[in-house]
Design an enzyme around this catalytic site. Structure first.
Site, PDB file in Angstrom:
ATOM      1  N   GLY A   1      38.554  46.353  18.986  1.00 55.77           N
ATOM      2  CA  GLY A   1      39.682  46.375  19.643  1.00 55.77           C
ATOM      3  C   GLY A   1      40.822  45.846  19.086  1.00 55.77           C
TER       4      GLY A   1
ATOM      5  CD  GLN B   1      44.202  40.717  19.426  1.00 60.51           C
ATOM      6  OE1 GLN B   1      44.012  42.040  19.745  1.00 60.51           O
ATOM      7  NE2 GLN B   1      43.365  39.933  19.079  1.00 60.51           N
TER       8      GLN B   1
ATOM      9  CB  CYS C   1      39.209  37.173  20.689  1.00 56.20           C
ATOM     10  SG  CYS C   1      40.875  37.829  20.842  1.00 56.20           S
ATOM     11  CG  LEU C   2      40.212  40.988  15.611  1.00 50.88           C
ATOM     12  CD1 LEU C   2      40.765  42.075  15.120  1.00 50.88           C
ATOM     13  CD2 LEU C   2      39.030  40.467  14.463  1.00 50.88           C
TER      14      LEU C   2
ATOM     15  CG  HIS D   1      39.148  41.084  24.893  1.00 54.03           C
ATOM     16  ND1 HIS D   1      38.215  40.150  24.749  1.00 54.03           N
ATOM     17  CD2 HIS D   1      40.010  41.266  24.006  1.00 54.03           C
ATOM     18  CE1 HIS D   1      38.734  39.317  23.541  1.00 54.03           C
ATOM     19  NE2 HIS D   1      39.848  39.983  23.423  1.00 54.03           N
ATOM     20  CD  GLU D   2      41.392  44.372  22.477  1.00 51.80           C
ATOM     21  OE1 GLU D   2      42.511  43.930  22.133  1.00 51.80           O
ATOM     22  OE2 GLU D   2      40.444  43.878  22.027  1.00 51.80           O
TER      23      GLU D   2
ATOM     24  CG  HIS E   1      44.631  40.785  23.671  1.00 46.96           C
ATOM     25  ND1 HIS E   1      45.030  39.238  23.304  1.00 46.96           N
ATOM     26  CD2 HIS E   1      43.577  40.779  23.072  1.00 46.96           C
ATOM     27  CE1 HIS E   1      43.972  38.798  22.900  1.00 46.96           C
ATOM     28  NE2 HIS E   1      43.084  39.547  22.453  1.00 46.96           N
TER      29      HIS E   1
HETATM   30 CO    CO Z   1      41.220  39.585  21.612  1.00 44.68          CO
END
Ligand code: CO
Length: 169
Positions: free
Chosen positions: A46, A51, A94-95, A136-137, A140
């Protein structure tokens, strides 16, 4: 096409609510293409636009490695319409927090409205990992990282260890 730089915690853009997409034009398609390339380059499932430093409400999800019948999905201006009362704890990464994993409590199913890349309004019901990644996304793009979803004691522990330089994001 290009792989974009991933913004890491504690960058302020990760704590900001982004703006909705208004123009479903070729620029949007280019952004989405770059976001896909970036997500795959980092083996993500995702990705949210902030991000990669873009302040627009764009989210990608691709869990086809786990759920083979689910195609990669682009969600523009997504909103969670409803959350199931039933929740589940599962580990998330998470990236923007490379190497950091924590169990997060999320609703098992959600209903999400969004626009596709051409500006058509859609609605989906998601469950399991799909529902988790969407939550989660979409967090963000509302300026919420998964740290905010930790129980208080774990959140305090994270902030203390982060301030002591334990995590190298
Ligand atoms: Co994330």
């Amino acid at each position: 096409m290009s792989v974009l730089k991933i913004v890491k915690y504690p960058a302020s853009i990760l704590k900001q609510r982004v703006s909705p997409v208004k123009n479903f034009n070729s620029e949007l398609k280019n952004i989405v293409r770059d976001m896909f390339e970036t997500m795959y380059a980092y083996n993500g499932i995702g990705l949210a636009a902030n991000q990669v430093g873009i302040e627009l409400a764009i989210v990608l999800v691709d869990i086809s490695k786990v759920e083979k019948n689910l195609m990669p999905l682009v969600l523009i201006n997504p909103k969670i319409l409803s959350y199931s009362r039933q929740k589940k704890m599962e580990e998330e990464g998470c990236l923007s927090f490379p190497g950091y994993y924590e169990k997060i409590l999320r609703s098992k199913t959600v209903v999400v409205s969004y626009y596709d890349i051409n500006g058509n309004k859609k609605e989906i019901r998601a469950e399991g990992l799909f529902a988790r990644v969407l939550q989660h996304e979409i967090d963000h793009i509302n300026g919420i990282t998964f740290i905010k979803r930790l129980p208080l004691n774990k959140r305090i522990r994270f902030h203390i260890l982060h301030s002591l330089g334990k995590y190298k994001f």
